[in-house]
Motif scaffolding. Structure first.
Motif, PDB file in Angstrom:
ATOM      1  N   GLN A  18       0.839  -1.203   0.000  1.00  0.00           N
ATOM      2  CA  GLN A  18       0.000   0.000   0.000  1.00  0.00           C
ATOM      3  C   GLN A  18       0.872   1.251   0.000  1.00  0.00           C
ATOM      4  N   PHE A  19       1.902   1.260   0.843  1.00  0.00           N
ATOM      5  CA  PHE A  19       2.753   2.438   0.979  1.00  0.00           C
ATOM      6  C   PHE A  19       3.473   2.765  -0.318  1.00  0.00           C
ATOM      7  N   LEU A  20       3.964   1.723  -1.008  1.00  0.00           N
ATOM      8  CA  LEU A  20       4.817   1.970  -2.168  1.00  0.00           C
ATOM      9  C   LEU A  20       4.083   1.960  -3.506  1.00  0.00           C
ATOM     10  N   PHE A  21       3.049   1.122  -3.661  1.00  0.00           N
ATOM     11  CA  PHE A  21       2.472   0.923  -4.992  1.00  0.00           C
ATOM     12  C   PHE A  21       1.007   1.320  -5.108  1.00  0.00           C
ATOM     13  N   TYR A  22       0.152   0.775  -4.271  1.00  0.00           N
ATOM     14  CA  TYR A  22      -1.293   0.947  -4.461  1.00  0.00           C
ATOM     15  C   TYR A  22      -1.818   2.296  -3.977  1.00  0.00           C
ATOM     16  N   ASP A  23      -1.179   2.858  -2.947  1.00  0.00           N
ATOM     17  CA  ASP A  23      -1.539   4.182  -2.446  1.00  0.00           C
ATOM     18  C   ASP A  23      -0.237   4.927  -2.170  1.00  0.00           C
ATOM     19  N   PRO A  24       0.500   5.332  -3.222  1.00  0.00           N
ATOM     20  CA  PRO A  24       1.852   5.874  -3.059  1.00  0.00           C
ATOM     21  C   PRO A  24       1.895   7.070  -2.114  1.00  0.00           C
ATOM     22  N   GLN A  25       2.629   6.906  -1.053  1.00  0.00           N
ATOM     23  CA  GLN A  25       2.665   7.930  -0.012  1.00  0.00           C
ATOM     24  C   GLN A  25       3.622   9.069  -0.346  1.00  0.00           C
ATOM     25  N   PHE A  26       4.687   8.786  -1.066  1.00  0.00           N
ATOM     26  CA  PHE A  26       5.617   9.861  -1.385  1.00  0.00           C
ATOM     27  C   PHE A  26       4.968  10.884  -2.315  1.00  0.00           C
ATOM     28  N   GLU A  27       4.118  10.429  -3.218  1.00  0.00           N
ATOM     29  CA  GLU A  27       3.388  11.364  -4.081  1.00  0.00           C
ATOM     30  C   GLU A  27       2.412  12.195  -3.260  1.00  0.00           C
ATOM     31  N   ARG A  28       1.804  11.585  -2.269  1.00  0.00           N
ATOM     32  CA  ARG A  28       0.864  12.307  -1.407  1.00  0.00           C
ATOM     33  C   ARG A  28       1.587  13.415  -0.640  1.00  0.00           C
ATOM     34  N   VAL A  29       2.780  13.102  -0.128  1.00  0.00           N
ATOM     35  CA  VAL A  29       3.549  14.113   0.621  1.00  0.00           C
ATOM     36  C   VAL A  29       4.046  15.210  -0.310  1.00  0.00           C
ATOM     37  N   ASP A  30       4.474  14.826  -1.509  1.00  0.00           N
ATOM     38  CA  ASP A  30       4.909  15.842  -2.483  1.00  0.00           C
ATOM     39  C   ASP A  30       3.787  16.796  -2.850  1.00  0.00           C
ATOM     40  N   ALA A  31       2.542  16.316  -2.781  1.00  0.00           N
ATOM     41  CA  ALA A  31       1.389  17.160  -3.092  1.00  0.00           C
ATOM     42  C   ALA A  31       0.948  17.985  -1.893  1.00  0.00           C
ATOM     43  N   GLY A  32       1.663  17.873  -0.767  1.00  0.00           N
ATOM     44  CA  GLY A  32       1.335  18.681   0.402  1.00  0.00           C
ATOM     45  C   GLY A  32       0.539  17.956   1.457  1.00  0.00           C
ATOM     46  N   GLY A  33       0.313  16.668   1.292  1.00  0.00           N
ATOM     47  CA  GLY A  33      -0.449  15.896   2.271  1.00  0.00           C
ATOM     48  C   GLY A  33       0.452  15.263   3.325  1.00  0.00           C
ATOM     49  N   PHE A  34      -0.123  14.321   4.052  1.00  0.00           N
ATOM     50  CA  PHE A  34       0.603  13.625   5.110  1.00  0.00           C
ATOM     51  C   PHE A  34       0.675  12.134   4.802  1.00  0.00           C
ATOM     52  N   PHE A  35       1.675  11.487   5.383  1.00  0.00           N
ATOM     53  CA  PHE A  35       1.774  10.030   5.277  1.00  0.00           C
ATOM     54  C   PHE A  35       0.583   9.373   5.951  1.00  0.00           C
ATOM     55  N   ASN A  36       0.176   8.214   5.457  1.00  0.00           N
ATOM     56  CA  ASN A  36      -0.783   7.381   6.165  1.00  0.00           C
ATOM     57  C   ASN A  36       0.036   6.521   7.123  1.00  0.00           C
ATOM     58  N   ILE A  49       3.190   1.552  10.268  1.00  0.00           N
ATOM     59  CA  ILE A  49       3.098   0.636  11.406  1.00  0.00           C
ATOM     60  C   ILE A  49       2.892  -0.801  10.923  1.00  0.00           C
ATOM     61  N   GLU A  50       2.038  -0.975   9.918  1.00  0.00           N
ATOM     62  CA  GLU A  50       1.803  -2.317   9.374  1.00  0.00           C
ATOM     63  C   GLU A  50       3.072  -2.888   8.764  1.00  0.00           C
ATOM     64  N   SER A  51       3.851  -2.053   8.091  1.00  0.00           N
ATOM     65  CA  SER A  51       5.058  -2.558   7.434  1.00  0.00           C
ATOM     66  C   SER A  51       6.104  -3.024   8.441  1.00  0.00           C
ATOM     67  N   LEU A  52       6.031  -2.544   9.668  1.00  0.00           N
ATOM     68  CA  LEU A  52       6.983  -2.984  10.692  1.00  0.00           C
ATOM     69  C   LEU A  52       6.765  -4.438  11.089  1.00  0.00           C
ATOM     70  N   LEU A  53       5.606  -4.992  10.764  1.00  0.00           N
ATOM     71  CA  LEU A  53       5.346  -6.393  11.089  1.00  0.00           C
ATOM     72  C   LEU A  53       6.006  -7.357  10.110  1.00  0.00           C
ATOM     73  N   LEU A  54       6.466  -6.867   8.967  1.00  0.00           N
ATOM     74  CA  LEU A  54       7.098  -7.752   7.990  1.00  0.00           C
ATOM     75  C   LEU A  54       8.398  -8.358   8.522  1.00  0.00           C
ATOM     76  N   PRO A  55       9.346  -7.580   9.038  1.00  0.00           N
ATOM     77  CA  PRO A  55      10.539  -8.230   9.603  1.00  0.00           C
ATOM     78  C   PRO A  55      10.219  -9.031  10.870  1.00  0.00           C
ATOM     79  N   THR A  56       9.206  -8.608  11.611  1.00  0.00           N
ATOM     80  CA  THR A  56       8.814  -9.348  12.808  1.00  0.00           C
ATOM     81  C   THR A  56       8.328 -10.745  12.445  1.00  0.00           C
ATOM     82  N   SER A  57       7.702 -10.891  11.284  1.00  0.00           N
ATOM     83  CA  SER A  57       7.212 -12.208  10.873  1.00  0.00           C
ATOM     84  C   SER A  57       8.360 -13.186  10.683  1.00  0.00           C
ATOM     85  N   PHE A  58       9.516 -12.697  10.256  1.00  0.00           N
ATOM     86  CA  PHE A  58      10.671 -13.576  10.095  1.00  0.00           C
ATOM     87  C   PHE A  58      11.115 -14.132  11.443  1.00  0.00           C
ATOM     88  N   PHE A  59      11.151 -13.283  12.457  1.00  0.00           N
ATOM     89  CA  PHE A  59      11.576 -13.741  13.776  1.00  0.00           C
ATOM     90  C   PHE A  59      10.545 -14.683  14.399  1.00  0.00           C
TER      91      PHE A  59
END
Length: 95
Positions: free
Chosen positions: A49-67, A72-82
């Motif tokens: 979602q952050f990188l492809f489906y709802d690009p956050q960097f484009e949102r910030v470049d347009a003056g908005g805020f990150f979702n 927070i959800e992406s932080l669970l990806l490395p946790t899944s490995f452990f």
């Protein structure tokens, strides 16, 4: 287990004991594998979602805020490995 080392042994009979995974030692390998899969799914969703489906960097470049939920959800990806490693240790320990 080193002589004179305090606490619970990390190795028993040449294998890692459940003590090595700390607070998760009371979970079964099946429960940890399930948590690993759930964390992987949520983490992958957040990253995609952050990188492809709802690009956050484009949102910030347009003056908005990150979702922030995507971050927070992406932080669970490395946790899944452990969680996966902890499930393997529990499986090897017979739990």
């Amino acid at each position: 287990h080193l002589p004179g080392a305090g606490g619970e042994p990390l190795f028993m009979n040449g294998r890692l004991s459940s003590n090595v995974i700390g607070q998760f030692r009371s979970f079964t390998s099946t429960e940890l594998a399930f948590l690993s899969a759930v964390f992987f799914g949520i983490g992958l969703y957040g990253n995609l979602q952050f990188l492809f489906y709802d690009p956050q960097f484009e949102r910030v470049d347009a003056g908005g805020f990150f979702n922030v939920s995507y971050i927070i959800e992406s932080l669970l990806l490395p946790t899944s490995f452990f969680m996966h490693i902890a499930a393997y240790i529990q499986k090897q320990a017979g739990k």
